[in-house]
Design a protein around this motif. Structure first.
Motif: not given
Length: 284
Positions: A136-153
């Protein structure tokens, strides 16, 4: 044995790294290393300056459980704490993704073993990104938000976490048990063929085999991005279990010896009265 060859110090490609190595008399040699590790942990406990965090990652059947049993069996039972991280609980999901790992860290003087680790948060969730929605993370609404930048962060947050621990007295050593897909297949067959091993088999193991290549890609990325001098990764060939255990135990011993743990001396006032204390006990 050149133990530094297993350390990730630059960019690696997992398909170029051996999954099998066989050391002669590995079980016998392990016994000797275990005794040294036991003595070392006793001294580390007495000194009380450092804790040790051992992180174990690997595909299913890579031998994590049996390795823990065999490598740490001679260390004082009160000196080792093992935590196996499963699917996050409802309580854990109410906190940030590192919380449950932070509260399980070993105190100074002890060895903590994470059987599966905080790296599951950039591994399993990267292969199966839909799991992230449970956080339930803010600003994560869809699979499109879970990109490489998300995991690298997230990997950078993990690097920050480990850097903080290292600066405060936690020695961090991370091990990836590098198992071949063929050897996993053999071990899964063994679980099915031997009745007393049946309980270990899970249909999920077959499901995860179908995305083996994706797992290897994710492992390679995290190894290259999160192996730091104060929290290094070591890639251990895991197809031969006795050799994998020996290599890991030798690396652990070699790395801990660098800290030159020393038992504290008695305070001068107490030291000056040692003979008096002996006499008191003798005359009881």
């Amino acid at each position: 044995m050149n133990l530094q060859k297993y350390k990730v110090t630059g960019s690696i490609k997992l398909d170029k790294v051996a999954t099998k190595e066989v050391q002669e008399d590995a079980k016998k040699k392990l016994k000797k290393v275990r005794r040294k590790l036991s003595d070392l942990q006793d001294t580390m406990y007495a000194e009380g300056k450092y804790g040790v965090l051992i992180c174990l990652q690997g595909m299913d059947t890579s031998g994590k459980d049996s390795l823990i049993r065999e490598v740490f069996k001679d260390i004082n039972a009160t000196g080792v704490e093992v935590h196996s991280f499963k699917v996050p609980t409802a309580l854990e999901l109410q906190h940030d993704f590192m919380w449950r790992h932070y509260i399980a860290l070993p105190p100074k003087g002890k060895i903590g073993v994470f059987n599966r680790t905080h790296y599951e948060n950039v591994l399993v969730t990267r292969v199966h990104p839909e799991y992230i929605f449970g956080e339930n993370i803010p600003n994560v609404a869809s699979l499109a938000d879970l990109n490489d930048d998300f995991y690298h962060d997230r990997m950078e947050r993990i690097n920050d976490f480990e850097n903080h621990l290292a600066k405060n007295g936690t020695i961090i050593l991370k091990f990836f048990l590098n198992l071949s897909k063929d050897e996993q297949k053999r071990r899964l067959f063994r679980r099915l063929n031997i009745q007393e091993k049946n309980w270990k088999f899970s249909m999920a193991d077959l499901k995860e085999r179908k995305v083996w290549d994706k797992y290897m890609c994710c492992y390679q990325d995290l190894l290259n991005r999160t192996s730091k001098e104060n929290a290094p990764w070591f890639v251990i060939p895991a197809d031969d279990k006795p050799t994998a255990r020996l290599i890991l135990s030798k690396i652990l011993l070699e790395e801990l010896l660098k800290y030159n743990f020393k038992e504290p001396s008695l305070p001068a006032k107490v030291q000056a009265q040692v003979e008096e204390f002996k006499a008191q006990l003798k005359n009881e």
